[in-house]
Design an enzyme around this catalytic site. Structure first.
Site, PDB file in Angstrom:
ATOM      1  N   LEU A  25       0.375  -1.168   0.381  1.00 19.36           N
ATOM      2  CA  LEU A  25      -0.665   0.084   0.369  1.00 19.36           C
ATOM      3  C   LEU A  25       0.485   1.174   0.097  1.00 19.36           C
ATOM      4  CD1 LEU A  25      -3.007   0.510   0.317  1.00 19.36           C
ATOM      5  CD2 LEU A  25      -3.158   1.043   2.218  1.00 19.36           C
ATOM      6  N   CYS A  26       1.942   1.421   0.724  1.00 19.97           N
ATOM      7  CA  CYS A  26       3.030   3.207   1.204  1.00 19.97           C
ATOM      8  C   CYS A  26       3.186   2.748  -1.217  1.00 19.97           C
ATOM      9  CB  CYS A  26       4.023   2.354   1.355  1.00 19.97           C
ATOM     10  SG  CYS A  26       3.957   1.524   3.133  1.00 19.97           S
ATOM     11  N   THR A  27       3.346   1.825  -1.457  1.00 20.50           N
ATOM     12  CA  THR A  27       4.239   1.918  -3.187  1.00 20.50           C
ATOM     13  C   THR A  27       3.163   2.905  -3.366  1.00 20.50           C
ATOM     14  OG1 THR A  27       5.162  -0.131  -2.907  1.00 20.50           O
ATOM     15  CG2 THR A  27       5.004   0.721  -4.296  1.00 20.50           C
TER      16      THR A  27
END
Lengths: 518, 393
Positions: free
Chosen positions: B185-187
């Site tokens: 999700l951070c990407t």
């Protein structure tokens, strides 16, 4: 949504264009051939021609009756409208014709095969592939056809299916495949970065960073090249993977810098020698024609330029393909751009070199000028180009006798050869009362070849099994071999993936295929 | 087709025996389903009577037409199983059911001898596998539906033959099936690099920002176009190239490439195994078949053993201590109490030694060593077995 969406994802628009410009000829209609036709009509072949002269009115000939009965167990032989066609192939063509409106035509030619063979190249060169289903009447002419197609470099496929068994063979002269789809094309070139990449890396300092966020930015290949180059300069020697990993360990400030972790895991990639040529490419370079002429294909023009490139730089051109790497969007983009520029400049070299070659041969520059897509594909795939040399159909039966003692996988194919001899001799298929006849025939056939020391293991069982069938084709088996043949034709026409070279048997009892080269 | 005995047939094969009609349910009327229906309609005959049934919830779309050959352009929008049944009606009558497989009860599935699956979803296969096993266990191992499963992806495919109580079940194969790619999700939120990251962001976050409560429908071309626009905008912000509508559709729908030829090969071999199974005219291949046509052609098969701790068909091992003077009935009571079982069936060396129905049987405890018994009970999860090793004290 597009009719071909699900397949274009496999062979791209260029593959689809090749299919929609190709024309395939089928000699003799059979259940397996019909299934094959279905499997190339659906993905959008340009046109089909069927050469078959059997009429729908049953004759007393036992082989003709058998063929008709076998066809009736095929979905595309219309059982309700059979009366309205004069020839069986017309019935099948009619039922296949509404599968895909993009297919231009399904022609049926009902003159005997020999009349087309006597027309020579002029008739056959209109096809991109010819598929022959075994039939006793036409078989004597196939060697002639094989000669014609060999010289035209048009693939000739042969297939046959009986009971639980079937086989496929293909004759082609030489294939030059650019897109084999066997590799992901990534080329990082960690061991020998080029000038632009080196100067990019020289402007980066990763040794005195106190803020861990700085590390998060750089992809692993930058970190690896940096450490490798710095240490090479400092110590005058190359580091091992283990030493590189120790250096990476020192860089960790927290424990979860994902790009450093990736660099640690991928450190072994530094040991890859990127100037070493694969066996594929060595073979390719060895096969460059001694003299390039007006008729030399563009493929070999490009390969000649590729060799010049290698001779000059001791490297093949860069693919420009970068995998995803943990990093900041901006840094990844910068790096991707550097790889892309290198790809473009390598591609330019191949382009200009090839243009010069064309010019020296007095050929039109438009051959390449209008073909940027081909050069792009060629350069991107240049590490994985493949040539495949085929063999002539005519020699297959002699080869199988020579090779069969050393290759158990060929025994079923040998059984088919004996079956075909039986059919040509007796003008009928063997039944369960022919077990000893088949074995006698096998012995006399095998004794003609002095290199064969003994009766091959398992041959008697295959022959006994074949005699159970009385020539009956089982639809499921025709579907399998028709699927395999359809797929192989698509590989040949798109010139993508790696086709069978050159024979295959499918044993529906054990549920296995065996491939071998004859 | 009736063939005389051959070199590979069973000793008890009798070509004059005409089996009673076999009831077959085909799951899915897509790429594999069309081929399966065609093949079975060509195989059925007076000597091999088949009752065919097919179930599918989907309607026909134009991207099906490159392989689902029983459908024509004019059929787009109609129910797949209905059109497929009509297409083979000249050869055989086929009952069709429009709906999800999950909408039908065990009593529906119990009617079939064989279930052939041409499904494209792993979860649907898991569901039918559990159903088949539940029916098997609830019938005291008497109703065994044979499950033939086919699957394809591009130039590759696989076949599984699943026989309750004998082979591995579908769940046992789970570890061989690769998981879907999941992007962190951070990407997606902070550092997108690939066009796929932008599309996945659009799907998980971007869509909701703009369209709030409207649920995205990937079969609706307008929705796909909107999703593509969101992803493209995101890509432009980050300077990422390569977001196309085709890729958008591929990512949001998790599209698996599909071609006519692989479907033909897998379905042909699937129906070949069904044909051999019913007619007994030749032996079946081993349980797990696999196909790869990318580099040459390879079709092969091998045995695949059930997994001991499989949650559907597996065996859980427990050890308990027993007094050597205990009678079978005491042992049963102990087992019932310990594992909270109400209707146990106990097996030893493959022989039933206790059945809750008649409560009879006896167990000879050997003087030395431990004894292993297997316990099956309806109340155990999906009919999982318990293997009990016990010591005498």
């Amino acid at each position: 949504m597009d009719r071909y969406d699900r397949q274009v994802r496999l062979w791209n628009t260029n593959g689809q264009n090749a299919l929609s410009n190709s024309s395939v000829c089928f000699i003799n209609i059979s259940s397996a051939a019909t299934e094959t036709i279905k499997n190339i009509i659906l993905p959008g072949i340009n046109s089909i021609t069927i050469i078959d002269s059997q009429s729908t009115i049953p004759s007393n000939d036992s082989l003709e009756l058998l063929k008709l009965n076998n066809l009736k167990s095929n979905y595309f032989y219309g059982i309700n409208n059979s009366h309205s066609f004069e020839y069986i192939a017309q019935n099948i063509a009619y039922n296949l014709s509404n599968l895909n409106p993009d297919v231009k035509s399904i022609n049926v030619l009902t003159d005997p095969l020999q009349s087309f063979i006597s027309q020579g190249d002029n008739f056959w060169k209109q096809f991109d592939c010819v598929v022959y289903s075994f039939d006793a009447q036409t078989d004597p002419y196939i060697d002639l056809l094989s000669e014609i197609l060999w010289h035209l470099n048009i693939p000739l496929v042969k297939l046959s299916s009986i009971g639980f068994y079937s086989y496929y063979t293909v004759q082609f002269n030489q294939l030059n495949i650019i897109e084999t789809h066997q590799n992901d094309l990534v080329d990082l070139r960690l061991d020998s970065p080029w000038d632009e990449l080196i100067s990019y890396i020289n402007n980066i300092d990763i040794s005195h960073v106190s803020n861990p966020n700085e590390y998060f930015k750089y992809p692993y290949n930058v970190i690896l090249i940096k450490l490798y180059q710095d240490n090479k300069q400092k110590f005058g020697k190359k580091l091992t993977t283990k030493q590189i990993r120790q250096e990476i360990d020192k860089l960790f400030l927290t424990c979860d810098e994902s790009n450093l972790l990736e660099a640690y895991n991928k450190a072994y990639l530094l040991m890859k020698n990127s100037s070493e040529l694969s066996e594929n490419i060595k073979e390719l370079f060895n096969n460059i024609p001694n003299e390039l002429t007006c008729d030399t294909s563009l493929f070999w023009i490009l390969v000649s330029s590729l060799k010049k490139f290698y001779d000059k730089y001791n490297q093949l051109p860069l693919s420009g393909v970068l995998p995803d790497m943990e990093s900041d969007s901006e840094k990844y983009k910068e790096l991707k751009e550097i790889y892309r520029r290198k790809f473009i400049s390598d591609k330019e070299f191949i382009y200009f070199e090839s243009m010069q070659l064309l010019n020296s041969l007095n050929r039109s520059p438009s051959e390449l000028k209008d073909n940027d897509h081909l050069i792009t594909l060629f350069v991107k795939n240049c590490k994985y180009l493949k040539i495949i040399n085929g063999s002539k159909h005519k020699n297959l039966s002699e080869t199988v006798l020579k090779q069969v003692p050393n290759n158990n996988n060929m025994v079923l194919y040998l059984a088919f050869q004996i079956l075909e001899k039986f059919i040509k001799l007796e003008q009928r298929y063997p039944n369960q009362n022919d077990k000893s006849n088949l074995r006698t025939l096998a012995v006399s056939y095998l004794c003609g070849e002095k290199t064969l020391p003994s009766f091959p293991d398992g041959l008697d069982k295959f022959l006994d099994e074949i005699s159970r069938y009385s020539g009956i084709e089982i639809h499921n088996i025709s579907a399998v071999i028709g699927g395999i043949t359809g797929q192989e034709i698509i590989k040949l026409l798109t010139n993508q993936y790696i086709p069978v070279n050159n024979s295959l048997v499918f044993d529906g009892i054990s549920g296995k295929t065996h491939s071998f080269k004859l | 087709m009736i063939f005389p005995p051959g070199p590979f047939t069973d000793e008890d094969y009798d070509e004059t025996f005409i089996p009673s009609p076999t009831s077959i349910l085909i799951l899915g009327s897509g790429g594999l389903g069309c081929e399966i229906l065609k093949n079975l309609s060509m195989t059925a005959s007076h000597e091999l009577p088949l009752n065919l049934h097919i179930i599918d919830m989907d309607t026909i779309s134009s991207s099906n037409l490159n392989r689902q050959f029983l459908f024509k352009d004019k059929d787009v929008g109609k129910y797949k199983c209905e059109i497929a049944s009509l297409a083979v009606k000249d050869r055989i009558k086929v009952e069709y059911y429009i709906g999800k497989i999950e909408d039908y009860e065990d009593s529906f599935y119990e009617k079939f001898d064989i279930i052939i699956s041409g499904l494209d979803s792993i979860n649907a296969r898991k569901w039918i596998n559990e159903t088949i096993w539940r029916i098997y266990n609830n019938s005291n191992n008497e109703k065994s539906i044979i499950f033939f499963d086919g699957g394809t992806e591009g130039f590759q495919g696989s076949i599984k033959i699943i026989i309750p109580g004998i082979t591995a079940c579908f769940q046992c194969y789970r570890s061989l099936i690769p998981d879907k790619i999941v992007y962190p999700l951070c990407t997606l939120a902070n550092t997108p690099r690939l066009p796929e990251h932008c599309i996945e962001w659009a799907k998980q976050l971007g869509w909701e920002e703009i369209y709030q409560d409207k649920i995205f429908d990937y079969d609706n071309d307008e929705d796909v176009e909107k999703m593509f626009k969101i992803a493209l905008k995101r890509a432009n912000e980050f300077g990422i190239e390569g977001v196309t509508k085709s890729l958008t559709l591929g990512v949001v729908k998790n599209i698996i490439p599909a071609i006519a030829s692989t479907n033909a090969i897998i379905s042909g071999q699937l129906c070949n195994e069904v044909y051999k199974f019913i007619s007994n005219c030749n032996p079946n291949m081993k349980d797990m078949g696999y196909y790869n046509g990318e580099n040459g052609v390879l079709f092969d098969n091998e045995e695949y053993l059930p997994i001991d701790n499989c949650p559907v068909c597996g065996i859980r091992t427990e050890e308990i201590e027993l007094d050597s003077n205990m009678e079978l009935i005491d042992i049963v009571q102990l087992i019932k109490d310990k594992f909270e079982l109400s209707m146990p069936v106990i097996m030893h060396n493959g022989i039933e030694i206790y059945n809750f129905k008649d409560q009879g049987g006896s167990l000879q405890l050997s003087k030395e060593g431990d004894v292993t018994i297997e316990v099956v009970d309806k109340t155990l999860l999906n009919g999982m077995k318990i293997r009990i090793k016990y010591y005498k004290v």
